[in-house]
Design an enzyme around this catalytic site. Structure first.
Site, PDB file in Angstrom:
ATOM      1  N   TYR A 181      -7.144   3.793 -12.837  1.00  0.00           N
ATOM      2  CA  TYR A 181      -6.671   3.157 -12.226  1.00  0.00           C
ATOM      3  C   TYR A 181      -4.715   2.685 -12.737  1.00  0.00           C
ATOM      4  O   TYR A 181      -3.994   3.366 -12.143  1.00  0.00           O
ATOM      5  CB  TYR A 181      -6.647   1.198 -12.155  1.00  0.00           C
ATOM      6  CG  TYR A 181      -5.905   0.648 -11.099  1.00  0.00           C
ATOM      7  CD1 TYR A 181      -5.911   0.736 -10.051  1.00  0.00           C
ATOM      8  CD2 TYR A 181      -5.253  -0.256 -12.464  1.00  0.00           C
ATOM      9  CE1 TYR A 181      -5.473  -0.604  -9.767  1.00  0.00           C
ATOM     10  CE2 TYR A 181      -4.374  -1.320 -11.492  1.00  0.00           C
ATOM     11  CZ  TYR A 181      -4.703  -1.163 -10.268  1.00  0.00           C
ATOM     12  OH  TYR A 181      -3.812  -2.293  -9.459  1.00  0.00           O
ATOM     13  N   LYS A 199      -1.205   4.649 -11.378  1.00  0.00           N
ATOM     14  CA  LYS A 199      -0.273   3.056 -10.824  1.00  0.00           C
ATOM     15  C   LYS A 199       0.742   4.051 -12.260  1.00  0.00           C
ATOM     16  O   LYS A 199       1.944   3.927 -11.225  1.00  0.00           O
ATOM     17  CB  LYS A 199      -0.868   2.078 -11.506  1.00  0.00           C
ATOM     18  CG  LYS A 199      -1.372   1.416 -10.345  1.00  0.00           C
ATOM     19  CD  LYS A 199      -0.965   0.815  -9.649  1.00  0.00           C
ATOM     20  CE  LYS A 199      -2.296   0.261  -8.737  1.00  0.00           C
ATOM     21  NZ  LYS A 199      -1.459   0.422  -6.918  1.00  0.00           N
TER      22      LYS A 199
HETATM   23  P1  NAP Z   1      -7.695  -6.404  -2.750  1.00  0.00           P
HETATM   24  O1  NAP Z   1      -7.070  -7.646  -2.434  1.00  0.00           O
HETATM   25  O2  NAP Z   1      -8.414  -5.667  -2.744  1.00  0.00           O
HETATM   26  O3  NAP Z   1      -6.966  -5.837  -1.049  1.00  0.00           O
HETATM   27  C1  NAP Z   1      -6.231  -4.684  -1.151  1.00  0.00           C
HETATM   28  C2  NAP Z   1      -6.334  -3.510  -0.069  1.00  0.00           C
HETATM   29  O4  NAP Z   1      -6.029  -2.755   0.471  1.00  0.00           O
HETATM   30  C3  NAP Z   1      -7.427  -4.593   1.771  1.00  0.00           C
HETATM   31  O5  NAP Z   1      -6.471  -4.561   2.243  1.00  0.00           O
HETATM   32  C4  NAP Z   1      -7.613  -2.868   2.254  1.00  0.00           C
HETATM   33  O6  NAP Z   1      -8.750  -3.433   3.045  1.00  0.00           O
HETATM   34  C5  NAP Z   1      -6.770  -1.681   1.113  1.00  0.00           C
HETATM   35  N1  NAP Z   1      -7.555  -0.668   0.959  1.00  0.00           N
HETATM   36  C6  NAP Z   1      -9.068   0.150  -0.215  1.00  0.00           C
HETATM   37  N2  NAP Z   1      -8.839   1.042   0.436  1.00  0.00           N
HETATM   38  C7  NAP Z   1      -7.760   1.379   1.487  1.00  0.00           C
HETATM   39  C8  NAP Z   1      -7.660   2.671   2.348  1.00  0.00           C
HETATM   40  N3  NAP Z   1      -8.821   3.533   1.755  1.00  0.00           N
HETATM   41  N4  NAP Z   1      -7.008   2.920   3.042  1.00  0.00           N
HETATM   42  C9  NAP Z   1      -6.280   1.438   3.579  1.00  0.00           C
HETATM   43  N5  NAP Z   1      -6.513   0.505   2.676  1.00  0.00           N
HETATM   44  C10 NAP Z   1      -7.159   0.645   2.358  1.00  0.00           C
HETATM   45  O7  NAP Z   1      -6.336  -5.527  -3.490  1.00  0.00           O
HETATM   46  P2  NAP Z   1      -4.721  -6.848  -3.416  1.00  0.00           P
HETATM   47  O8  NAP Z   1      -5.510  -7.490  -5.430  1.00  0.00           O
HETATM   48  O9  NAP Z   1      -4.314  -7.179  -2.614  1.00  0.00           O
HETATM   49  O10 NAP Z   1      -3.686  -5.088  -4.587  1.00  0.00           O
HETATM   50  C11 NAP Z   1      -2.989  -4.981  -3.609  1.00  0.00           C
HETATM   51  C12 NAP Z   1      -2.065  -3.561  -4.119  1.00  0.00           C
HETATM   52  O11 NAP Z   1      -1.541  -4.591  -5.447  1.00  0.00           O
HETATM   53  C13 NAP Z   1      -2.677  -2.433  -4.772  1.00  0.00           C
HETATM   54  O12 NAP Z   1      -2.161  -1.260  -4.772  1.00  0.00           O
HETATM   55  C14 NAP Z   1      -3.458  -3.474  -6.657  1.00  0.00           C
HETATM   56  O13 NAP Z   1      -3.499  -2.383  -7.255  1.00  0.00           O
HETATM   57  C15 NAP Z   1      -1.850  -3.551  -6.666  1.00  0.00           C
HETATM   58  N6  NAP Z   1      -2.208  -4.889  -7.294  1.00  0.00           N
HETATM   59  C16 NAP Z   1      -2.682  -6.087  -8.194  1.00  0.00           C
HETATM   60  C17 NAP Z   1      -2.661  -6.814  -9.180  1.00  0.00           C
HETATM   61  C18 NAP Z   1      -3.302  -7.841  -9.069  1.00  0.00           C
HETATM   62  O14 NAP Z   1      -3.169  -8.835  -9.271  1.00  0.00           O
HETATM   63  N7  NAP Z   1      -4.315  -8.710  -7.956  1.00  0.00           N
HETATM   64  C19 NAP Z   1      -2.138  -5.821 -10.619  1.00  0.00           C
HETATM   65  C20 NAP Z   1      -1.550  -5.360 -10.218  1.00  0.00           C
HETATM   66  C21 NAP Z   1      -0.840  -4.419  -8.851  1.00  0.00           C
HETATM   67  P3  NAP Z   1      -9.900  -3.761   3.375  1.00  0.00           P
HETATM   68  O15 NAP Z   1      -9.787  -4.824   3.995  1.00  0.00           O
HETATM   69  O16 NAP Z   1     -10.966  -3.170   4.465  1.00  0.00           O
HETATM   70  O17 NAP Z   1     -10.682  -3.418   2.469  1.00  0.00           O
END
Ligand code: NAP
Length: 254
Positions: free
Chosen positions: A162, A166
């Site tokens: 991961y 990133k």
């Molecule tokens: P999340 O709640 O797990 O949502 C992930 C989203 O990505 C969902 O809509 C999922 O679709 C979609 N997805 C997963 N695999 C995919 C694929 N192969 N093709 C198209 N869509 C796909 O994650 P989140 O926490 O909102 O994270 C969003 C972004 O922020 C990510 O890039 C993550 O790395 C980044 N981020 C998050 C955090 C945190 O603390 N949450 C921190 C730093 C960075 P489904 O609903 O169909 O599964």
């Protein structure tokens, strides 16, 4: 405003979490939001999440349409962008947000764990950037915002795949910012810290407590905190900002 004059926003992974908040940040009469999602393990459940994002955007006065697309696969991404372009003729804003984790200590991490995360998080952004930029270059206008992570800057045990994806996103951001600057396209990244979503809900209480202890502002972030930064970078107030990484982490990285 005529439909063809509305700015077209593409958000990857818009069905839940940060992606949903980003779609909502673009819920306005002068925008059309197209987002995708992909969860082969639970297609019906995820479709319901996507329909909810669509409904919330409509309630907030905007337009949103979703499609199940695996951003890791070039053919699927190509077909998705073709559909958006056939319908609208333009892409103004791209937010590369889709992301997954498959955490394991490096010595236990398999090649499959590595490939799965890199394919979605980094290769997915590569595919989407190329298809969106093609349309943006024609109009000499575009905003690309990539969702990175604090982990891509400082590393995190158990997240080699991961963190590498990133860190790669940051390199992709800086390089595409330089390549597209002459074409009226800005490219920036937002690096969230610890944000309350399904992704972080999966963490153990011990890890959560340790993460919270590292946040100077003393609280976890909300998806909207990230979405506000994305909306700013996509706005006309940010025309002179490109190649930057904005940290939205409550001061976890200073
Ligand atoms: P999340 O709640 O797990 O949502 C992930 C989203 O990505 C969902 O809509 C999922 O679709 C979609 N997805 C997963 N695999 C995919 C694929 N192969 N093709 C198209 N869509 C796909 O994650 P989140 O926490 O909102 O994270 C969003 C972004 O922020 C990510 O890039 C993550 O790395 C980044 N981020 C998050 C955090 C945190 O603390 N949450 C921190 C730093 C960075 P489904 O609903 O169909 O599964």
């Amino acid at each position: 405003m005529k439909k063809e004059e509305k700015r077209v926003v593409v958000v990857t992974g818009g069905s839940r979490g940060i992606g949903r908040a980003i779609c909502l940040a673009f819920a306005a009469p002068d925008k059309q939001v197209f987002f995708n999602y992909f969860s082969p393990a639970d297609p019906e459940g995820e479709k319901a999440h996507a329909k909810k994002t669509e409904a919330l955007v409509k309630e907030a006065g905007g337009f949103a349409k979703s499609a199940s697309v695996n951003v890791a696969l070039e053919t699927d991404v190509k077909a998705f962008f073709k559909e958006v372009l056939d319908e609208t003729g333009r892409i103004d804003i791209l937010v590369n947000n889709a992301g997954i984790t498959k955490d394991k200590l490096l010595m236990r991490m398999t090649e499959q764990d590595w490939d799965a995360v890199l394919d979605v998080n980094l290769k997915g952004a590569f595919h989407c950037t190329r298809f969106a930029a093609r349309a943006m270059i024609q109009k000499r206008y575009g905003r690309i915002i990539n969702i990175a992570s604090i982990v891509g800057v400082i590393g995190n045990p158990g997240q080699a795949n991961y963190a590498a994806s990133k860190a790669g996103i940051i390199g992709l951001t800086k390089t595409s910012a330089r390549e597209f600057a002459q074409r009226g396209i800005t490219v920036n990244a937002v690096a969230p810290g610890f944000i309350e979503t399904d992704m972080t809900a999966a963490l153990s209480e011990k890890v959560r407590a340790s993460m919270l202890g590292q946040i100077p502002l003393g609280r976890a972030g909300q998806p909207e905190d990230v979405a506000h930064a994305v909306a700013f970078l996509a706005s006309d107030e940010a025309t002179y900002i490109t190649g930057q990484v904005i940290h939205v982490s409550g001061g976890m990285y200073i």
